[in-house]
Design a protein around this motif. Sequence first.
Motif, short mmCIF file in Angstrom:
data_model
loop_
_atom_site.label_atom_id
_atom_site.label_comp_id
_atom_site.label_asym_id
_atom_site.label_seq_id
_atom_site.Cartn_x
_atom_site.Cartn_y
_atom_site.Cartn_z
N ARG A 5 0.80 -1.23 0.00
CA ARG A 5 0.00 0.00 0.00
C ARG A 5 0.83 1.28 0.00
N ARG A 33 6.54 8.39 -4.39
CA ARG A 33 6.22 9.74 -4.89
C ARG A 33 7.23 10.19 -5.93
N PHE A 76 -1.54 7.56 -4.65
CA PHE A 76 -2.47 6.50 -4.34
C PHE A 76 -3.65 6.59 -5.29
N ASP A 114 -7.87 12.15 3.60
CA ASP A 114 -8.06 10.71 3.73
C ASP A 114 -6.73 9.97 3.77
N VAL A 152 -4.33 6.93 3.46
CA VAL A 152 -4.35 5.71 2.65
C VAL A 152 -3.22 4.75 3.00
N PHE A 153 -2.27 5.21 3.81
CA PHE A 153 -1.15 4.33 4.14
C PHE A 153 -0.53 4.78 5.46
N GLU A 162 0.36 8.66 5.08
CA GLU A 162 0.21 9.23 3.74
C GLU A 162 -1.26 9.37 3.37
N PRO A 195 -6.10 2.07 6.93
CA PRO A 195 -5.63 3.42 7.25
C PRO A 195 -6.75 4.46 7.39
#
Lengths: 394, 120
Positions: free
Chosen positions: A314, A318, A339, B32, B34-35, B55, B82
Motif C-alpha cells: 500500500r 512519490r 495512491f 483521507d 491511505v497508508f 500518507e 488506514p
Amino acid sequence: MTESLKRTPLYDLHLALGAKMVPFAGYEMPVQYTDGVLKEHLWTRERAGLFDVSHMGQAFFCSKKSPGTEEAHQDAAAALETLVPGEVRKLKKGAMRYSVLLNEDGGVLDDLMITRPLRDDDQGRLFIVVNAACKDDDFALIRAKLGGRADLEICDRHNAFAGARALLALQGPCAAAVLESIAPGVAAQPFMSMQPREWNGADLLVSRCGYTGEDGFEVSVREEHAVGFARALLAHPDVKPIGLGARDSLRLEAGLCLYGHDLDLTTSPIEANIAFVLGKRRRAEGGFPGADRILKEAAIGPRRLRVGLRPEGRAPAREGAEIQSEDGRQIGVVTSGGFAPSLNAPIAMGYVDAAQAKSGTRVALIVRGKPLPAAVADMPFVPHRYYRDQEKTT
Amino acid sequence: MKKYTEDHEWVSVEGDTATIGITEHAAGQLGDVVFVELPAVGTKFKQKGEMAVVESVKAASDVYAPVSGEVVAVNQAIADDPAKVNADPEGASWFVKIKLSSRSELDRLMDEASYRKLIG
C-alpha cells in the motif's frame, strides 16, 4: 508569498463551496472541497465532477489572411506546425488534437490542445489551450516566432473577439446527460470535437475532452457568465465540485502526463510514450523543432521511456523516487506517484531505460531509503471511458 | 495526562507508558489517510525522531516521537485499514505505545489549551 496570486472568476464560489485554497501556477486554486480528495475522486468516476481550470491559457491563433476561407486555415495551420509535430492543416472543422510545443532539441516546452473551429466564418483561427504555469512563456514564444505570420489573440480583457474566458471541465459518466439538460446537443458531440453552443445568452465553446479518462467536456465561457454557468451545473444532483487534488489522482490513473513532472524540456514525445502526437505526414516531412532527434528516436527507439509502475503493498512511491533494476542499478526515476482511489492501491509513472520498459519487468522503487518492490505496468491504470460515436449503434 | 507537539502529535501518559497518535487537526489537514507505516516493537526512539509515516492520496508526512522511549505496542488496525486514522485519530486510532525513558521531556510539550491556541 512574494508575488500576489491571481484568482479565477470562480474564486468566491470556491470559498462559498468550502474549498481549501492553495497557490498553484500563480493562482489561488481549490485543492479540495469539504468531501476531500478521495470522495471527490470516486464521485467523478461514478457521477460527474466540475473542475475550475480557468487558470489555463486560452487563445486564438489567427491567420492574417481574410478569415472564413480554407486558405486562411491552411495559412494559420502551416504557421503553427512549425512549432508542433502534429497534423494541424488536415484537421477537420470542429476537430481538436492533443499536441506539444517543442524546443530545438526536441524537448517539450508545454503540452496543449489545438482546435479548428466548426463555423465557416471562423476558419483561419485556431483555438489553443495551454498550461497555466507555461502560458506566459508559450504566448511569448508563439509571438516571437510567428508574430509576422499570424496574430495571437489571448482570451483576456483586451480581447474584443472572445473576451476574457473561464474554463470549466465537467467529467464523469453523468457529464453528458447533465450538460445536455442545459445545453442541448452536446450529448451527440464526437470525442475530441469542439462546437459552439449558447446558454442563457452566453456563448459557450464546448469541447468533448478532458483529463480524467472519463467521458466529459471542457467548456470555455466568458468570465461574466462563468459563475452562473457553474451554478447551473452544480444545481444538478449528479454534480459536485472537484479540486486539484482529485484532478491529479484522476489523471494519474488515466496515465496522462502532467507538464513539469512527466514532461519537461529534456523529454521528447517519443521518450514520453506519446508518439501519437506525430502526424503521419509530419513524420515524413519533418519541419518541426527537434525533428532530427524525434524522428531518429521514432525510428530506432529512445534511450528511455515513460512507463507505468505498480508498487506492491500500500505504500505510495512519490515523484523523485529512484527506480532500480532487480540487481540494484539505477534505471530511472518516478515523475508522478500517489495512491489510486479507484484501485485502492498505489500507482506511479516514471522514466526507465528502454531495455527495462517492458510491462511486467520487476523493479524496486527507493522509498525512504528502502527498496519497495514494484512492476512496470501498462497504462492507463484505469480504462478510459471516452465517448465513441459507435456506441449509438451498438 | 495528555500533551501535544508542534508537529501535531498527541501523547497520553499512564504510569510509564505513553500512547502516541496524530491530532484531529493533523488528520483533517492530511485528508483521507491511505497508508500508515509503523515501527517494529522494540525499536527505540529519541524525542523528535522519525517514528512513523502517514500518507494521504496526495502527500506523505512523518510522525515524530513526542518523547524518547522504546516501542512496546503498535496499532496494527490502522496499518490494515488506514481510513481508521481519520475516523478516530485521538481515540481508537493511536499509532504506538512506548515505554518512557525520560519523564521530564513531557514538560517541554504543550497542554491542551496551548495546542488549541497553536491551531487557532
